[in-house]
Design a protein around this motif. Sequence first.
Motif, short mmCIF file in Angstrom:
data_model
loop_
_atom_site.label_atom_id
_atom_site.label_comp_id
_atom_site.label_asym_id
_atom_site.label_seq_id
_atom_site.Cartn_x
_atom_site.Cartn_y
_atom_site.Cartn_z
N ALA A 125 0.85 -1.19 0.00
CA ALA A 125 0.00 0.00 0.00
C ALA A 125 0.88 1.23 0.00
O ALA A 125 2.04 1.19 0.40
N GLU A 126 0.32 2.33 -0.45
CA GLU A 126 1.08 3.56 -0.60
C GLU A 126 0.67 4.59 0.45
O GLU A 126 -0.51 4.75 0.74
N ILE A 127 1.68 5.26 1.02
CA ILE A 127 1.44 6.34 1.97
C ILE A 127 2.29 7.55 1.56
O ILE A 127 3.46 7.37 1.20
N GLU B 291 0.32 6.79 12.05
CA GLU B 291 -0.99 6.19 12.37
C GLU B 291 -1.50 5.34 11.22
O GLU B 291 -2.00 4.23 11.42
N MET B 292 -1.39 5.86 9.99
CA MET B 292 -1.85 5.12 8.82
C MET B 292 -1.00 3.86 8.63
O MET B 292 -1.51 2.77 8.35
N GLY B 293 0.31 4.01 8.79
CA GLY B 293 1.20 2.86 8.66
C GLY B 293 0.90 1.78 9.68
O GLY B 293 0.94 0.58 9.38
N MET C 5 -3.68 2.06 -3.42
CA MET C 5 -3.49 3.51 -3.28
C MET C 5 -4.81 4.13 -2.83
O MET C 5 -5.82 4.01 -3.53
N ALA C 6 -4.78 4.76 -1.66
CA ALA C 6 -5.99 5.38 -1.12
C ALA C 6 -5.59 6.72 -0.50
O ALA C 6 -5.51 6.84 0.71
N GLU D 44 -5.99 6.00 3.75
CA GLU D 44 -5.32 4.71 3.91
C GLU D 44 -5.98 3.85 4.98
O GLU D 44 -5.85 2.63 4.96
N ASP D 45 -6.73 4.49 5.88
CA ASP D 45 -7.43 3.76 6.93
C ASP D 45 -8.51 2.83 6.37
O ASP D 45 -8.96 1.90 7.07
#
Length: 299
Positions: A18-20, A33-35, A275-276, A280-281
């Motif tokens: 996933a992308e951040i 937090e997302m990670g 990809m969001a 990402e949550d």
Amino acid sequence: MYTRFRQAIKNQEFLVTAEICPPKGGNPQHMVEMGTLLKNRVHAVNITDGSRAVMRMSSMAASVILLQQGIEPICQMACRDRNIIALQADLMGAYALGIRNVLALTGDPVKAGDHREAKSVFELESVRLLKLIQQLNHGLDFNEKTLPDEPLDLLAGAAVDPQCKSWSGLQSRFEKKITAGAQFFQSQMITDFEQLDKFMNQIAVGVDKPILAGIFLLKSAKNAEFIRKNVPGVLIPDELIKRLAEAPDPLQEGVKIAAEQVKLAQQLCQGVHLMAVRREDLIPEVLDLAGIPPVNSIT
């Protein structure tokens, strides 16, 4: 040294990344937090490097911050902002700081971003960057001089666009990236799964490097239209935009669409890259809906 991502490739697992985006400022709390939400749902988290030429925190610094939280990063590295000296310095620094996965990118043009007067470098592009990583892994610098303080051991990946209009150009670039040492591929956003199937059976056939299909969470019809208009190379069909426009809850419909696409990708390739942007949550929900279980710990 095997990381969870490298071990999953070796085990031929269905890969999930996933992308951040790194923060735009000095506080990485939201990124962390997302990670953390993704930690046991993906094999690794991509940290973008000036994506769309928008200024953000260094991808290497952001990757190290996530690594300190036990989240395995794939550090994107683009050629746009660095010359050969800086690329080698950053690759060595990333390795010394514990980063083991790198996605080699040419980089989006400066005019696409928020600092349009900035100067581009582009001394290398993605294929030559892959070759450079391969050399560093063999203990040689760009000038083929021996590295006196040990070689690197970076797992290098590359981008691919199965929906590219030039089929011969797509095949040529893909083959060059394989030859240059790419060990995995993450695709641009996929909406045409027939084209992905064609790519897998005509160009990627017989290749033992995993291909991860890019799945993008569309949040609304307006969001989809904006992406179609402003992101080069993105193809979003009218029927998807219509479906989002007519949905009572467009965001939830976007989650359903993404989950459906993950299921399609499972039948065609070796993984997905999710990809969001800024949501990402919702990735765990997409994966749950698609029936993708939490990832295994390294064994």
